[in-house]
Write an enzyme that holds these catalytic residues in place. Structure first.
Site, short mmCIF file in Angstrom:
data_model
loop_
_atom_site.label_atom_id
_atom_site.label_comp_id
_atom_site.label_asym_id
_atom_site.label_seq_id
_atom_site.Cartn_x
_atom_site.Cartn_y
_atom_site.Cartn_z
N THR A 168 -11.87 -51.06 25.19
CA THR A 168 -12.55 -51.13 24.35
C THR A 168 -13.13 -49.77 24.36
O THR A 168 -12.49 -48.36 25.34
CB THR A 168 -13.67 -52.11 24.53
OG1 THR A 168 -14.19 -51.76 25.40
CG2 THR A 168 -13.48 -53.00 24.39
N CYS A 169 -14.15 -49.33 24.01
CA CYS A 169 -14.16 -47.44 24.52
C CYS A 169 -15.05 -47.84 25.64
O CYS A 169 -15.52 -46.69 26.67
CB CYS A 169 -15.73 -47.62 23.46
SG CYS A 169 -16.76 -47.99 23.38
N ARG A 199 -14.18 -49.75 28.99
CA ARG A 199 -13.18 -50.52 29.63
C ARG A 199 -11.72 -50.53 28.75
O ARG A 199 -11.64 -50.79 27.87
CB ARG A 199 -13.72 -52.60 29.68
CG ARG A 199 -13.53 -53.40 29.03
CD ARG A 199 -14.30 -54.13 29.24
NE ARG A 199 -15.37 -54.30 29.05
CZ ARG A 199 -16.07 -54.76 30.79
NH1 ARG A 199 -15.38 -54.68 31.76
NH2 ARG A 199 -17.50 -54.66 30.90
N GLU A 239 -24.39 -57.43 25.01
CA GLU A 239 -24.06 -57.11 23.59
C GLU A 239 -23.25 -57.50 23.56
O GLU A 239 -22.12 -58.56 23.46
CB GLU A 239 -23.79 -55.18 23.70
CG GLU A 239 -22.83 -55.14 24.59
CD GLU A 239 -21.07 -55.24 24.29
OE1 GLU A 239 -21.53 -54.93 23.12
OE2 GLU A 239 -20.52 -54.52 25.68
N GLY A 253 -38.23 -35.98 8.12
CA GLY A 253 -38.12 -35.26 9.10
C GLY A 253 -36.19 -35.62 9.95
O GLY A 253 -35.38 -36.09 8.57
N ALA A 254 -35.70 -35.38 10.60
CA ALA A 254 -34.96 -35.66 11.29
C ALA A 254 -34.71 -35.97 13.06
O ALA A 254 -35.75 -35.14 13.39
CB ALA A 254 -33.36 -35.56 11.03
N GLY A 255 -33.40 -36.86 13.04
CA GLY A 255 -33.61 -36.71 14.84
C GLY A 255 -32.71 -37.49 15.03
O GLY A 255 -31.84 -38.43 14.13
#
Lengths: 293, 425
Positions: free
Chosen positions: B49-50, B52, B115, B190-192
């Site tokens: 996985t990303c 492990r 998770e 807006g953005a972030g």
């Protein structure tokens, strides 16, 4: 005239009641209580852990409780040789049964189980109060007939539905308060969404309004048949029509700009306070013709 | 029989190294084939996985050589210098390897505690390896155990239920108010970075419509394309608020952009239907005096961070319960393994005794010339009977009595005691 017909004492009948009371079987009483307790346990577990299995068990036990409760009511009525709504305690038990039935209906319709933990305690309280209390001095000569039976059952169903909307509105207000104040405890994540609580409360009130409307109409028909006159002045009529109007107003207002949300829920709670007053003050002190509901 | 694990994860290796050790499905298949043909592993499975990359295997013979063999295989396969790779690798055997996998599957070893994705990744890795025949009886059983553990931890503990990021917490809160988001819409002001995360979480939760509003027209256009959202002209507040139920705001501005007046008008325009505002701006975008408007729910970045912190604590308090479930399943797996090994041991013992008996009789039968051939056969039968009796009874008991199998913890010792004598002589 028909008011007095309710209260002609017949000693021989009372004697038979007391004899039969001792033989009322307690098996279903025990089974009902067990099923309701297990249901409450499962629903509470579901509320805290979110385990789907626990939620399903809650529903299953509530369903089993409903069946056992039915037989307990049947046993009791046979033992006392009367209809369940004949006395106060029987009426309360029937109320608990209809509350459970209405709740299960709502649960299936809205697919939401987290309210169970709040409703089942009420069911248990009504059931316990009805069945554990001793049966004493039964007023004899109950009113009979299918119209009367429907009148009483539909009215009790209506009050059960109103009680349910009361519980739902209380949960709404509590949850809304937590969300507005940004103070989230553990349980907030498990409670039903506010929007769903509103909708559940509305559908519950709708059931109540329909059944109280039909129930009251049947009451008038029954009185008309019995006495040839459909209107007797009784404070209970006035209060019942007031209750009907208040709930109809709630149904209308709950979707308007000013009332939607917390205000509608407060109105719903206020309405139920009027219902409780109608049970207590009006029935006990003011009305001649309505004993318990 | 032995289980070996070699791997690296987010704790032992930096991202650059982890990236170089990942396996695609094709690579995993090729690795499994090579490992078998080189005689390194009889059964193998790659979990990549990303965060492990882990190689689980059952080597053909008992020897710690296999782990170092696997390390050099990995560095060769991915062309990484062994000294660079080896410092990042961990190696576990048997119980420790089982424990590691079960904890991984339970989400206890994840960067984000509890998770949910890892369980699906373990399931996929197992499905692929099983499909191309890389696994065998041991790894099949091991990974079924791991999946069971993961499922139980998720259904019986709170480990994975609480939102752990600001974006997830905000979206979960919106669901507390509106229920399912499928018929709702959201406005992005807006953005972030966090608003982008919120948008992708909202998408995952099935939000019906997205609207974008930005001071810069070009930026707004870019965002609208990026999110697949509709564009609303900046400052067009009246029409902006009538539809959306969720507002995600991260405008960089010294003064609050969403003043009380704007929000009051907004609530009127939507006839007081509930509005949920995630104020991600620093300084805040929503005027604090607007917070008491009827049916308006405002959460700023600080409120959301606080929720995430509370949830982290709640999750961590669930660790002991999750670990207990993991231990229970380790016990289950090990006793299965022991029973399989014991049965194998008894069979091996039996065939060894058969062999020994034949040699034994051949050696001594010459000194029994006075016996008639039928008597010799009789002696042989008697010996068989005795040996069978000595062996069959314990064998039957081992198959039947769970408790007995549990007591015999170290099958390896029994094997050494009864079967390896010949080699040592």
């Amino acid at each position: 005239m028909f008011a007095t017909s309710f209260s002609t004492p017949t000693p021989s009948l009372s004697l038979r009641y007391t004899l039969n009371v001792t033989t009322v079987p307690h098996l279903f009483l025990f089974l009902t209580l067990l099923a309701y307790a297990l249901s409450l346990g499962s629903y509470t577990r579901y509320l805290y852990t979110g385990s789907k299995l626990a939620g399903r068990l809650g529903t299953i036990f509530l369903g089993l409780g409903l069946v056992a409760h039915y037989f307990a009511l049947l046993d009791r009525s046979r033992g006392l040789n009367t209809v369940p709504y004949h006395d106060l305690y029987g009426s309360m038990s029937l109320f608990g049964w209809l509350l459970a039935l209405t709740y299960l209906g709502l649960e299936f319709y809205h697919r939401q189980r987290s309210v169970g933990a709040f409703v089942v305690p009420f069911i248990i309280v009504f059931f316990l109060a009805a069945h554990l209390a001793t049966v004493d001095r039964l007023p004899p000569a109950p009113a009979r007939g299918i119209v009367f039976a429907l009148h009483v059952t539909l009215s009790i169903l209506a009050y059960a539905a109103f009680a349910l909307s009361f519980v739902l509105s209380l949960i709404y207000l509590a949850e809304n308060r937590l969300l507005r104040n940004r103070k989230l405890g553990e349980v907030v994540w498990r409670l039903p969404p506010l929007d769903l609580l509103e909708r559940m409360s509305r559908s519950s009130v709708l059931i109540g309004v329909i059944s109280i409307a039909i129930g009251t109409a049947l009451g008038f028909i029954w009185v008309d048949r019995l006495t040839g006159q459909y209107w007797y002045y009784d404070p209970k009529y006035v209060v019942t029509i007031l209750v009907l109007l208040l709930y109809a107003a709630y149904l209308q207002l709950a979707r308007t700009t000013t009332w939607r949300g917390a205000r509608a829920s407060r109105l719903c709670i206020f309405n139920f306070v009027v219902v409780i007053l109608s049970f207590t003050v009006v029935n006990l002190y003011l009305s001649n013709t309505h004993r318990y509901f | 029989m032995e289980i070996v694990l070699v791997g690296l994860n987010h704790r032992t290796a930096p991202l650059e190294l982890r990236e170089r050790v990942t396996f695609t499905t094709d690579q995993a298949r090729r690795a499994a084939a090579e490992l078998r043909s080189r005689g390194l592993l009889e059964e193998s499975l790659v979990l990549s996985t990303c965060n492990r990359s882990e190689l689980y295997g059952v080597p053909p013979e008992t020897s710690h050589e296999s782990a170092s063999g696997l390390s050099s295989f990995l560095s060769e396969f991915h062309s990484i210098r062994p000294d660079v790779l080896n410092v990042a690798l961990y190696q576990h055997y048997d119980r420790a390897a089982v424990r590691h996998l079960f904890r991984v599957s339970a989400g206890l070893d994840s960067l984000l505690l509890g998770e949910a994705e890892i369980l699906g990744q373990v399931r996929e890795a197992y499905r692929f390896a099983h499909e191309y025949g890389a696994t065998g009886p041991v790894l099949n059983r091991l990974f079924q155990g791991a999946l069971e553990t993961g499922k139980r931890v998720r259904s019986e503990t709170e480990l994975g239920t609480r939102p752990m990021s600001v974006a997830a917490a905000g979206v979960k809160l919106a669901e507390r108010i509106f229920g399912k988001l499928a018929e709702r819409s959201a406005l992005v002001l807006g953005a972030g970075t966090i608003s982008e995360q919120v948008v992708s979480t909202l998408r995952d939760r099935g939000i019906a419509h997205l609207y974008v509003m930005n001071r810069s027209r070009d930026r707004a256009q870019t965002l609208a394309t990026q999110f697949g959202a509709r564009l609303i002209e900046w400052g067009n507040w009246d029409s902006a608020f009538s539809a959306p139920d969720v507002v995600v705001s991260s405008v960089s501005s010294e003064e609050p952009v969403l003043t009380r007046a704007i929000l009051e008008a907004a609530m009127a325009a939507r006839s007081n239907r509930a509005l949920f505002v995630m104020d991600l701006g620093v300084p805040r975008n929503v005027d604090p005096s607007a917070a008491d408007l009827y049916n308006l729910y405002v959460y700023n970045i600080e409120n959301l961070t606080e929720i995430v912190e509370q949830n982290r604590a709640a999750r961590e308090s669930e660790i002991p319960r999750a670990e207990a479930i993991v231990e229970e399943h380790i016990g289950k797996f090990l006793s299965w393994q022991a029973s399989v090994e014991l049965v194998g041991l008894v069979d091996a013992l039996r065939s060894r005794i058969r062999e020994e008996r034949a040699a034994f009789i051949r050696a001594r039968i010459d000194s029994m010339n006075h016996l008639a051939p039928s008597d010799r056969e009789h002696v042989e039968d008697l010996m068989d009977e005795l040996l069978e009796k000595l062996l069959v009874e314990p064998a039957t008991r081992l198959r039947g009595e769970k408790e007995l199998r549990r007591k015999i913890q170290n099958v390896e010792a029994l094997r050494d005691l009864f079967l390896s004598k010949k080699d040592k002589r």
